[in-house]
Design an enzyme around this catalytic site. Structure first.
Site, PDB file in Angstrom:
ATOM      1  N   ARG A 118       0.810  -1.243   0.000  1.00 49.98           N
ATOM      2  CA  ARG A 118       0.000   0.000   0.000  1.00 49.98           C
ATOM      3  C   ARG A 118       0.834   1.280   0.000  1.00 49.98           C
ATOM      4  NH1 ARG A 118      -3.078  -3.162   3.517  1.00 49.98           N
ATOM      5  NH2 ARG A 118      -4.844  -4.063   2.428  1.00 49.98           N
ATOM      6  N   LYS A 140       2.804  11.583 -10.664  1.00 46.76           N
ATOM      7  CA  LYS A 140       1.971  10.716 -11.509  1.00 46.76           C
ATOM      8  C   LYS A 140       2.777   9.466 -11.816  1.00 46.76           C
ATOM      9  CE  LYS A 140      -1.084  13.875 -13.996  1.00 46.76           C
ATOM     10  NZ  LYS A 140      -1.438  14.422 -15.324  1.00 46.76           N
ATOM     11  N   GLU A 182       8.836  18.697 -24.207  1.00 45.42           N
ATOM     12  CA  GLU A 182       8.200  19.007 -22.911  1.00 45.42           C
ATOM     13  C   GLU A 182       8.757  20.319 -22.344  1.00 45.42           C
ATOM     14  OE1 GLU A 182       5.594  17.435 -21.859  1.00 45.42           O
ATOM     15  OE2 GLU A 182       5.775  15.250 -22.087  1.00 45.42           O
ATOM     16  N   LYS A 224       6.713  23.420 -13.292  1.00 43.85           N
ATOM     17  CA  LYS A 224       5.914  22.244 -12.936  1.00 43.85           C
ATOM     18  C   LYS A 224       5.642  22.198 -11.438  1.00 43.85           C
ATOM     19  CE  LYS A 224       4.763  17.557 -13.606  1.00 43.85           C
ATOM     20  NZ  LYS A 224       4.834  16.362 -14.402  1.00 43.85           N
ATOM     21  N   GLU A 234      -4.867  17.291 -10.274  1.00 43.15           N
ATOM     22  CA  GLU A 234      -5.392  17.697 -11.578  1.00 43.15           C
ATOM     23  C   GLU A 234      -6.908  17.947 -11.580  1.00 43.15           C
ATOM     24  OE1 GLU A 234      -3.348  15.907 -14.971  1.00 43.15           O
ATOM     25  OE2 GLU A 234      -5.247  16.026 -16.059  1.00 43.15           O
ATOM     26  N   ARG A 238      -3.525  22.000 -13.289  1.00 40.67           N
ATOM     27  CA  ARG A 238      -2.545  20.976 -13.710  1.00 40.67           C
ATOM     28  C   ARG A 238      -2.876  20.425 -15.096  1.00 40.67           C
ATOM     29  NH1 ARG A 238       0.492  16.164 -10.275  1.00 40.67           N
ATOM     30  NH2 ARG A 238       1.681  15.403 -12.064  1.00 40.67           N
ATOM     31  N   ASN A 242      -1.045  19.129 -19.859  1.00 37.70           N
ATOM     32  CA  ASN A 242      -1.373  18.142 -20.886  1.00 37.70           C
ATOM     33  C   ASN A 242      -1.473  18.756 -22.282  1.00 37.70           C
ATOM     34  OD1 ASN A 242      -1.570  16.095 -18.934  1.00 37.70           O
ATOM     35  ND2 ASN A 242      -3.627  16.765 -18.402  1.00 37.70           N
ATOM     36  N   HIS A 245      -1.241  16.606 -25.329  1.00 34.16           N
ATOM     37  CA  HIS A 245      -1.201  15.205 -24.895  1.00 34.16           C
ATOM     38  C   HIS A 245      -2.399  14.384 -25.370  1.00 34.16           C
ATOM     39  CE1 HIS A 245       2.192  16.511 -22.617  1.00 34.16           C
ATOM     40  NE2 HIS A 245       2.332  15.371 -21.969  1.00 34.16           N
ATOM     41  N   HIS A 249      -1.123  11.236 -27.047  1.00 35.06           N
ATOM     42  CA  HIS A 249      -1.356   9.882 -26.521  1.00 35.06           C
ATOM     43  C   HIS A 249      -2.058   9.012 -27.565  1.00 35.06           C
ATOM     44  CE1 HIS A 249      -1.034  11.074 -21.971  1.00 35.06           C
ATOM     45  NE2 HIS A 249       0.117  11.057 -22.591  1.00 35.06           N
ATOM     46  N   HIS A 262       7.544   9.763 -26.928  1.00 33.50           N
ATOM     47  CA  HIS A 262       6.511  10.563 -26.266  1.00 33.50           C
ATOM     48  C   HIS A 262       6.594  12.037 -26.701  1.00 33.50           C
ATOM     49  CE1 HIS A 262       3.675  11.695 -23.168  1.00 33.50           C
ATOM     50  NE2 HIS A 262       4.531  12.580 -22.686  1.00 33.50           N
TER      51      HIS A 262
HETATM   52  P1  NAD Z   1      12.400   6.391 -21.730  1.00 37.75           P
HETATM   53  O1  NAD Z   1      12.260   6.185 -20.297  1.00 37.75           O
HETATM   54  O2  NAD Z   1      11.932   5.320 -22.650  1.00 37.75           O
HETATM   55  O3  NAD Z   1      13.937   6.697 -22.030  1.00 37.75           O
HETATM   56  C1  NAD Z   1      14.339   6.905 -23.354  1.00 37.75           C
HETATM   57  C2  NAD Z   1      15.479   5.960 -23.770  1.00 37.75           C
HETATM   58  O4  NAD Z   1      16.699   6.446 -23.253  1.00 37.75           O
HETATM   59  C3  NAD Z   1      15.344   4.555 -23.251  1.00 37.75           C
HETATM   60  O5  NAD Z   1      15.869   3.693 -24.229  1.00 37.75           O
HETATM   61  C4  NAD Z   1      16.234   4.572 -22.020  1.00 37.75           C
HETATM   62  O6  NAD Z   1      16.675   3.300 -21.658  1.00 37.75           O
HETATM   63  C5  NAD Z   1      17.356   5.436 -22.491  1.00 37.75           C
HETATM   64  N1  NAD Z   1      18.095   6.180 -21.480  1.00 37.75           N
HETATM   65  C6  NAD Z   1      17.625   6.700 -20.336  1.00 37.75           C
HETATM   66  N2  NAD Z   1      18.568   7.448 -19.764  1.00 37.75           N
HETATM   67  C7  NAD Z   1      19.660   7.379 -20.537  1.00 37.75           C
HETATM   68  C8  NAD Z   1      20.955   7.942 -20.469  1.00 37.75           C
HETATM   69  N3  NAD Z   1      21.279   8.793 -19.507  1.00 37.75           N
HETATM   70  N4  NAD Z   1      21.843   7.644 -21.435  1.00 37.75           N
HETATM   71  C9  NAD Z   1      21.495   6.813 -22.456  1.00 37.75           C
HETATM   72  N5  NAD Z   1      20.277   6.258 -22.603  1.00 37.75           N
HETATM   73  C10 NAD Z   1      19.384   6.549 -21.635  1.00 37.75           C
HETATM   74  O7  NAD Z   1      11.670   7.724 -22.230  1.00 37.75           O
HETATM   75  P2  NAD Z   1      11.437   9.156 -21.536  1.00 37.75           P
HETATM   76  O8  NAD Z   1      11.294  10.090 -22.656  1.00 37.75           O
HETATM   77  O9  NAD Z   1      12.398   9.423 -20.478  1.00 37.75           O
HETATM   78  O10 NAD Z   1      10.026   8.981 -20.825  1.00 37.75           O
HETATM   79  C11 NAD Z   1       8.854   8.759 -21.563  1.00 37.75           C
HETATM   80  C12 NAD Z   1       7.801   8.210 -20.636  1.00 37.75           C
HETATM   81  O11 NAD Z   1       7.521   9.179 -19.629  1.00 37.75           O
HETATM   82  C13 NAD Z   1       6.505   7.906 -21.325  1.00 37.75           C
HETATM   83  O12 NAD Z   1       6.050   6.656 -20.913  1.00 37.75           O
HETATM   84  C14 NAD Z   1       5.565   8.988 -20.820  1.00 37.75           C
HETATM   85  O13 NAD Z   1       4.236   8.572 -20.778  1.00 37.75           O
HETATM   86  C15 NAD Z   1       6.113   9.231 -19.451  1.00 37.75           C
HETATM   87  N6  NAD Z   1       5.763  10.543 -18.887  1.00 37.75           N
HETATM   88  C16 NAD Z   1       5.266  10.566 -17.632  1.00 37.75           C
HETATM   89  C17 NAD Z   1       4.959  11.778 -17.044  1.00 37.75           C
HETATM   90  C18 NAD Z   1       4.485  11.808 -15.610  1.00 37.75           C
HETATM   91  O14 NAD Z   1       4.081  12.870 -15.149  1.00 37.75           O
HETATM   92  N7  NAD Z   1       4.557  10.711 -14.900  1.00 37.75           N
HETATM   93  C19 NAD Z   1       5.153  12.973 -17.741  1.00 37.75           C
HETATM   94  C20 NAD Z   1       5.678  12.917 -19.026  1.00 37.75           C
HETATM   95  C21 NAD Z   1       5.980  11.679 -19.595  1.00 37.75           C
HETATM   96  N1  GLY Z   2       2.838  15.448 -17.424  1.00 30.01           N
HETATM   97  C1  GLY Z   2       1.595  15.943 -16.950  1.00 30.01           C
HETATM   98  C2  GLY Z   2       1.510  16.037 -15.477  1.00 30.01           C
HETATM   99  O1  GLY Z   2       2.417  15.707 -14.757  1.00 30.01           O
HETATM  100  O2  GLY Z   2       0.491  16.452 -14.979  1.00 30.01           O
END
Ligand code: NAD
Ligand code: GLY
Length: 359
Positions: A118, A140, A182, A224, A234, A238, A242, A245, A249, A262
């Site tokens: 939990r 998130k 972003e 942020k 949100e 907040r 998006n 998005h 998405h 993304h």
């Molecule tokens: P990712 O996590 O897939 O990383 C991109 C690539 O880079 C991967 O292949 C990873 O293994 C590699 N990598 C990571 N760090 C590295 C480094 N320092 N050197 C070399 N390679 C490296 O992609 P991302 O763009 O970081 O994240 C995208 C994800 O984030 C999506 O799933 C999206 O939905 C999510 N997201 C979440 C939020 C939230 O608020 N939680 C906000 C925006 C995006």
């Molecule tokens: N990436 C959108 C949020 O964190 O609300």
């Protein structure tokens, strides 16, 4: 080192931004609940940075789970696999989870931390630009479902976010560019001065100039943090985060997770939001050119992918989390730096914008 704060009462936490932070155990120690650490990373990031992190804690018990690489594995099976490792390693409620990687690792590991017994403490150690400016901040967490992106998850704030910008040196260029989508988003939402700064410094950012990166990350995280502090769950402002998005998405799910990154999908979505705002008469054409111009110069897509029909995108958008009472809510523009959320747009105009041939 720069330190920002996400103000959430008892759950307030710091965002630390600087160079070589992974070699400084004293940054982590105040946030560790016990002598057992659970590190979650993946097969790309671990060979680069895991030993550095592990070396910080020579006297603590460390367990490790490595996730498979890629957005296509951001699903409930990945969460179950982490939880299985945690049970096998006798993690308890005091174990602290460390998420080392990009947004995919952070989102999955964060959800495992939210769910395990939990909820346990976790620390975000983001290693991509996108995760450093967005996904690691704000709590998130979650995973995808074949029918929709991020459809399973929880709000679970980290205890700290530690951004070591040295990790960006090994990031593939396409991932850096994806993260810049972003960053640009923050300027577009409500920070016109930052947008102008980005227009002037995009070449330095693409060249990974450390000073420019620190400024961009700090400004993005401050934006942020302020928004999350005002509206953690949100219910209001907040939703502005998006921008692009809903369309983005739909692109990610429609093309199959991992095909467009993304940030790439968000960029095309932002341009569509700008064109729709212009069609509504809310945003002038020159500003649309400026918005799409900066995204294009960054190396990001400014059109929807030709493989997806307008009809398919609309069908995918009907599952969007921003649908309220059957009506889609979009983030749209009054001007650069002044976005708003509305369901009060002409649906036919949106269909027309989606139907424009990709260029
Ligand atoms: P990712 O996590 O897939 O990383 C991109 C690539 O880079 C991967 O292949 C990873 O293994 C590699 N990598 C990571 N760090 C590295 C480094 N320092 N050197 C070399 N390679 C490296 O992609 P991302 O763009 O970081 O994240 C995208 C994800 O984030 C999506 O799933 C999206 O939905 C999510 N997201 C979440 C939020 C939230 O608020 N939680 C906000 C925006 C995006
Ligand atoms: N990436 C959108 C949020 O964190 O609300």
């Amino acid at each position: 080192m720069i330190q920002l704060r996400v103000d959430l009462g008892q759950r307030t936490y710091p965002i630390m931004i600087g160079q070589d932070l992974l070699s400084h155990p004293q940054l982590f120690l105040p946030y560790l609940n016990s002598s057992h650490l659970m590190i979650v990373s993946n097969h790309t990031v671990a060979p680069l940075y895991l030993s550095k992190l592990q070396d910080c804690f020579p006297t603590l018990k460390q367990s490790l789970h490595l996730l498979p690489e890629g957005e296509q594995y951001k699903n409930v099976d990945a969460v179950m696999a982490i939880i299985t490792t945690m049970l096998q390693q006798h993690c308890d409620r005091k174990t602290t989870l460390l998420a080392l990687g990009g947004g995919v690792v952070g989102d999955i590991a964060g959800f495992a931390a939210a769910s395990y017994q939990r909820g346990i403490t976790f620390i975000q150690i983001p290693t991509t630009l996108l995760s450093q400016v967005d996904s690691s901040v704000g709590g998130k967490t979650g995973v995808n479902h074949p029918l929709g992106k991020n459809m399973v998850g929880a709000f679970h704030q980290p205890a700290a976010v530690i951004v070591d910008i040295d990790t960006l040196d090994t990031l593939p260029r396409r991932e850096l560019v994806s993260g810049l989508a972003e960053v640009i988003k923050y300027g577009l939402i409500n920070d016109y001065d930052f947008f102008c700064w980005l227009e002037d410094h995009i070449d330095a950012l693409l060249a990974r100039d450390h000073a420019a990166l620190v400024t961009a990350i700090e400004r993005s995280c401050s934006n942020k943090a302020r928004i999350v502090a005002q509206d953690e769950r949100e219910q209001g402002c907040r939703a502005l985060l998006n921008l692009g998005h809903s369309f983005g998405h739909a692109i990610e799910a429609g093309l199959g997770y991992g095909n467009w990154l993304h940030g790439e999908a968000i960029s095309a979505g932002i341009c569509l939001a700008a064109r729709l705002s212009c069609a509504q008469g809310w945003l002038d054409r020159q500003q649309v050119t400026r918005i799409c111009g900066l995204l294009k110069k960054t190396g990001l897509p400014v059109r929807m992918p030709k493989e997806l029909s307008a009809q398919r995108i609309l069908a995918l958008m009907s599952n969007d989390k921003k649908v309220a009472c059957g009506r889609l809510r979009l983030v749209l523009f009054h001007s650069i730096g002044d976005c708003f959320v509305s369901s009060d747009f002409d649906y036919k105009k949106m269909q027309d914008c989606l139907g424009q041939p990709p260029g």
